[in-house]
Design a protein around this motif. Structure first.
Motif, PDB file in Angstrom:
ATOM      1  N   PRO A 102       0.823  -1.212   0.000  1.00 21.64           N
ATOM      2  CA  PRO A 102       0.000   0.000   0.000  1.00 21.64           C
ATOM      3  C   PRO A 102       0.857   1.262   0.000  1.00 21.64           C
ATOM      4  O   PRO A 102       1.712   1.445   0.871  1.00 21.64           O
ATOM      5  CB  PRO A 102      -0.799  -0.125   1.305  1.00 21.64           C
ATOM      6  CG  PRO A 102       0.090  -0.922   2.199  1.00 21.64           C
ATOM      7  CD  PRO A 102       0.852  -1.873   1.315  1.00 21.64           C
ATOM      8  N   LEU A 103       0.629   2.141  -0.963  1.00 23.11           N
ATOM      9  CA  LEU A 103       1.405   3.360  -1.079  1.00 23.11           C
ATOM     10  C   LEU A 103       0.480   4.555  -1.269  1.00 23.11           C
ATOM     11  O   LEU A 103      -0.616   4.417  -1.820  1.00 23.11           O
ATOM     12  CB  LEU A 103       2.372   3.278  -2.278  1.00 23.11           C
ATOM     13  CG  LEU A 103       3.500   2.253  -2.196  1.00 23.11           C
ATOM     14  CD1 LEU A 103       4.262   2.211  -3.509  1.00 23.11           C
ATOM     15  CD2 LEU A 103       4.439   2.574  -1.047  1.00 23.11           C
TER      16      LEU A 103
ATOM     17  N   THR B 135      11.634  -9.352  -0.495  1.00 22.38           N
ATOM     18  CA  THR B 135      12.278 -10.632  -0.240  1.00 22.38           C
ATOM     19  C   THR B 135      13.609 -10.651  -0.985  1.00 22.38           C
ATOM     20  O   THR B 135      13.913  -9.742  -1.767  1.00 22.38           O
ATOM     21  CB  THR B 135      11.412 -11.801  -0.726  1.00 22.38           C
ATOM     22  OG1 THR B 135      11.316 -11.749  -2.162  1.00 22.38           O
ATOM     23  CG2 THR B 135      10.017 -11.746  -0.125  1.00 22.38           C
ATOM     24  N   THR B 136      14.371 -11.686  -0.755  1.00 26.75           N
ATOM     25  CA  THR B 136      15.657 -11.800  -1.445  1.00 26.75           C
ATOM     26  C   THR B 136      15.478 -11.770  -2.963  1.00 26.75           C
ATOM     27  O   THR B 136      16.236 -11.112  -3.675  1.00 26.75           O
ATOM     28  CB  THR B 136      16.362 -13.103  -1.042  1.00 26.75           C
ATOM     29  OG1 THR B 136      16.580 -13.100   0.367  1.00 26.75           O
ATOM     30  CG2 THR B 136      17.702 -13.233  -1.744  1.00 26.75           C
ATOM     31  N   THR B 137      14.460 -12.459  -3.459  1.00 29.46           N
ATOM     32  CA  THR B 137      14.309 -12.609  -4.905  1.00 29.46           C
ATOM     33  C   THR B 137      13.490 -11.509  -5.568  1.00 29.46           C
ATOM     34  O   THR B 137      13.388 -11.494  -6.796  1.00 29.46           O
ATOM     35  CB  THR B 137      13.654 -13.972  -5.235  1.00 29.46           C
ATOM     36  OG1 THR B 137      12.387 -14.066  -4.560  1.00 29.46           O
ATOM     37  CG2 THR B 137      14.551 -15.114  -4.795  1.00 29.46           C
ATOM     38  N   ASN B 138      12.931 -10.559  -4.776  1.00 33.50           N
ATOM     39  CA  ASN B 138      12.135  -9.505  -5.429  1.00 33.50           C
ATOM     40  C   ASN B 138      12.524  -8.096  -5.018  1.00 33.50           C
ATOM     41  O   ASN B 138      11.944  -7.126  -5.503  1.00 33.50           O
ATOM     42  CB  ASN B 138      10.637  -9.712  -5.155  1.00 33.50           C
ATOM     43  CG  ASN B 138      10.198  -9.238  -3.766  1.00 33.50           C
ATOM     44  OD1 ASN B 138      10.991  -8.765  -2.949  1.00 33.50           O
ATOM     45  ND2 ASN B 138       8.922  -9.373  -3.479  1.00 33.50           N
ATOM     46  N   ASN B 139      13.521  -7.948  -4.122  1.00 32.22           N
ATOM     47  CA  ASN B 139      13.741  -6.631  -3.507  1.00 32.22           C
ATOM     48  C   ASN B 139      14.098  -5.535  -4.505  1.00 32.22           C
ATOM     49  O   ASN B 139      13.616  -4.406  -4.397  1.00 32.22           O
ATOM     50  CB  ASN B 139      14.777  -6.725  -2.390  1.00 32.22           C
ATOM     51  CG  ASN B 139      16.190  -6.896  -2.884  1.00 32.22           C
ATOM     52  OD1 ASN B 139      16.935  -5.919  -3.059  1.00 32.22           O
ATOM     53  ND2 ASN B 139      16.591  -8.141  -3.140  1.00 32.22           N
ATOM     54  N   LEU B 140      14.916  -5.824  -5.500  1.00 28.80           N
ATOM     55  CA  LEU B 140      15.269  -4.802  -6.484  1.00 28.80           C
ATOM     56  C   LEU B 140      14.090  -4.488  -7.407  1.00 28.80           C
ATOM     57  O   LEU B 140      13.898  -3.343  -7.826  1.00 28.80           O
ATOM     58  CB  LEU B 140      16.483  -5.240  -7.303  1.00 28.80           C
ATOM     59  CG  LEU B 140      17.817  -5.224  -6.553  1.00 28.80           C
ATOM     60  CD1 LEU B 140      18.927  -5.806  -7.416  1.00 28.80           C
ATOM     61  CD2 LEU B 140      18.183  -3.813  -6.113  1.00 28.80           C
ATOM     62  N   ALA B 141      13.285  -5.505  -7.702  1.00 24.28           N
ATOM     63  CA  ALA B 141      12.094  -5.280  -8.526  1.00 24.28           C
ATOM     64  C   ALA B 141      11.091  -4.399  -7.787  1.00 24.28           C
ATOM     65  O   ALA B 141      10.497  -3.486  -8.376  1.00 24.28           O
ATOM     66  CB  ALA B 141      11.454  -6.620  -8.896  1.00 24.28           C
ATOM     67  N   VAL B 142      10.900  -4.643  -6.497  1.00 24.52           N
ATOM     68  CA  VAL B 142       9.979  -3.820  -5.702  1.00 24.52           C
ATOM     69  C   VAL B 142      10.488  -2.383  -5.630  1.00 24.52           C
ATOM     70  O   VAL B 142       9.722  -1.423  -5.816  1.00 24.52           O
ATOM     71  CB  VAL B 142       9.806  -4.409  -4.285  1.00 24.52           C
ATOM     72  CG1 VAL B 142       9.012  -3.450  -3.401  1.00 24.52           C
ATOM     73  CG2 VAL B 142       9.104  -5.755  -4.339  1.00 24.52           C
ATOM     74  N   GLN B 143      11.783  -2.208  -5.366  1.00 26.86           N
ATOM     75  CA  GLN B 143      12.348  -0.859  -5.310  1.00 26.86           C
ATOM     76  C   GLN B 143      12.168  -0.122  -6.634  1.00 26.86           C
ATOM     77  O   GLN B 143      11.806   1.055  -6.669  1.00 26.86           O
ATOM     78  CB  GLN B 143      13.833  -0.928  -4.953  1.00 26.86           C
ATOM     79  CG  GLN B 143      14.118  -1.393  -3.535  1.00 26.86           C
ATOM     80  CD  GLN B 143      15.599  -1.453  -3.242  1.00 26.86           C
ATOM     81  OE1 GLN B 143      16.281  -0.429  -3.203  1.00 26.86           O
ATOM     82  NE2 GLN B 143      16.115  -2.654  -3.037  1.00 26.86           N
ATOM     83  N   ALA B 144      12.415  -0.826  -7.736  1.00 27.98           N
ATOM     84  CA  ALA B 144      12.287  -0.209  -9.059  1.00 27.98           C
ATOM     85  C   ALA B 144      10.839   0.160  -9.353  1.00 27.98           C
ATOM     86  O   ALA B 144      10.559   1.229  -9.913  1.00 27.98           O
ATOM     87  CB  ALA B 144      12.817  -1.151 -10.137  1.00 27.98           C
ATOM     88  N   ALA B 145       9.901  -0.717  -8.992  1.00 31.07           N
ATOM     89  CA  ALA B 145       8.488  -0.442  -9.229  1.00 31.07           C
ATOM     90  C   ALA B 145       8.032   0.780  -8.438  1.00 31.07           C
ATOM     91  O   ALA B 145       7.336   1.660  -8.962  1.00 31.07           O
ATOM     92  CB  ALA B 145       7.649  -1.668  -8.849  1.00 31.07           C
ATOM     93  N   VAL B 146       8.433   0.844  -7.182  1.00 32.22           N
ATOM     94  CA  VAL B 146       8.071   1.990  -6.329  1.00 32.22           C
ATOM     95  C   VAL B 146       8.737   3.266  -6.839  1.00 32.22           C
ATOM     96  O   VAL B 146       8.114   4.326  -6.915  1.00 32.22           O
ATOM     97  CB  VAL B 146       8.469   1.706  -4.864  1.00 32.22           C
ATOM     98  CG1 VAL B 146       8.267   2.947  -4.004  1.00 32.22           C
ATOM     99  CG2 VAL B 146       7.660   0.538  -4.313  1.00 32.22           C
ATOM    100  N   LEU B 147       9.999   3.169  -7.216  1.00 31.01           N
ATOM    101  CA  LEU B 147      10.734   4.319  -7.728  1.00 31.01           C
ATOM    102  C   LEU B 147      10.080   4.876  -8.982  1.00 31.01           C
ATOM    103  O   LEU B 147      10.003   6.100  -9.177  1.00 31.01           O
ATOM    104  CB  LEU B 147      12.182   3.915  -8.019  1.00 31.01           C
ATOM    105  CG  LEU B 147      13.115   4.987  -8.598  1.00 31.01           C
ATOM    106  CD1 LEU B 147      13.256   6.162  -7.635  1.00 31.01           C
ATOM    107  CD2 LEU B 147      14.482   4.382  -8.902  1.00 31.01           C
TER     108      LEU B 147
END
Length: 320
Positions: A166-167, A239-251
């Motif tokens: 949620p953002l 999580t380990t396998t999604n953390n960069l994807a989550v950061q990129a999506a939020v960014l």
């Protein structure tokens, strides 16, 4: 590999009909966003390579940044701890963590990925090819025009926003972390904390989303900001396998980025997000990265500030 043989190999791979594995990438996000992805994009566009032939191997979900349908997650084959141990061993042996050669463990992962995707015969484009091609740029022996001719800054792939995250509808993305150019200490943590407090006080409608993932995958240490009703962490959804994807999506949905000058800030510029990146001393990094980042901001008409805290204070005082 000489420049001639590298060129012949890239042409040969492009002309083939075999699948091509790209990677595995496990180095810095900044190099991935500024160089590796654009270098591959240049090869694809120059030779008109069918993207359906490509399979990207990266970590933390970052393979989604490449805009390629076939991806493989490195952390599903080796743990963060194992890769950090391998990286440390490489540093001990070569004095650098750059992927300038194919390590035996990388070859094992590549073969495993190929087998899982049913690739009996395939080609490999390893990051070492890019490092060899662009090494003169990082050592001040290549012009800006020459390096730009080796890269294609096509649109970065944007991972889907996690539905469970949620953002607020509008927010600034923030990621302050300790590194050689911006060491984690009490003074800098206090300055960054005051900066966020000033932003929240000056703009009652402002929300801040912290891109700290809580995943200890490199030597960087995220600044531990205090909780606030308008400061939103994303760590619970990483999580380990999604953390960069989550950061990129939020960014990608942020109105701006503020934080340490480094890979996440450079990714923001690639995404054409207005960005402010801070350092205190240029140590352990290359000035060419800053030059290329600022060049892209000018070309894309994206507002960018890269400087020291005292530089930002000076600008603020000068503008009243």
């Amino acid at each position: 590999m000489s420049r001639l043989w590298r060129s012949l190999y890239l042409r040969h791979v492009a002309a083939s009909s075999r699948p091509v594995i790209l990677g595995p990438w496990h180095s810095e996000l900044g190099f991935e966003a500024l160089y590796w992805i654009p270098w591959l994009a240049k090869w694809v566009t120059h030779y008109k390579v069918n993207p359906d032939r490509l399979l990207v191997v990266s970590r933390g979900g970052a393979a989604q940044l490449y805009g390629v349908a076939q991806t493989a997650e490195l952390y599903e084959h080796l743990s963060v701890k194992e890769i950090r141990q391998q990286t440390f061993a490489t540093f001990q042996a070569k004095g650098s963590v750059k992927q300038t050669g194919i390590a035996p463990w990388e070859r094992q992962v590549i073969d495993l990925v190929a087998s899982m995707h049913g690739f009996r015969r395939y080609h490999l484009l390893h990051p070492s090819l890019m490092y060899q091609a662009l090494d003169p740029w990082w050592n001040s022996k290549m012009s800006l025009s020459a390096v730009l001719n080796s890269l294609a800054f096509t649109q970065v792939g944007v991972p889907p926003m996690p539905g469970i995250c949620p953002l607020p509808p509008k927010y600034i993305a923030v990621k302050f972390y300790g590194r050689a150019t911006f060491p984690m200490n009490e003074e800098l943590f206090g300055w960054a904390s005051q900066l966020l407090e000033k932003l929240l006080t000056k703009r009652p409608d402002l929300h801040i989303v912290l891109l700290a993932s809580g995943i200890d995958s490199d030597e960087h240490t995220d600044f531990p900001f205090k909780a606030h009703d308008r400061i939103h962490p994303i760590a619970p959804w990483c999580t380990t396998t999604n953390n960069l994807a989550v950061q990129a999506a939020v960014l990608s949905k942020a109105t701006a980025f503020i934080g340490t000058y480094g890979g996440t800030m450079q990714l923001a510029v690639r995404m054409k997000i207005p960005a402010m990146g801070f350092y205190t001393k240029f140590e352990g990094t290359c000035y060419a990265h800053k030059l290329l980042t600022e060049y892209l901001s000018v070309q894309d008409k994206t507002s960018v500030f890269i400087g020291r805290p005292c530089d930002a204070d000076f600008v603020h005082q000068a503008l009243g």
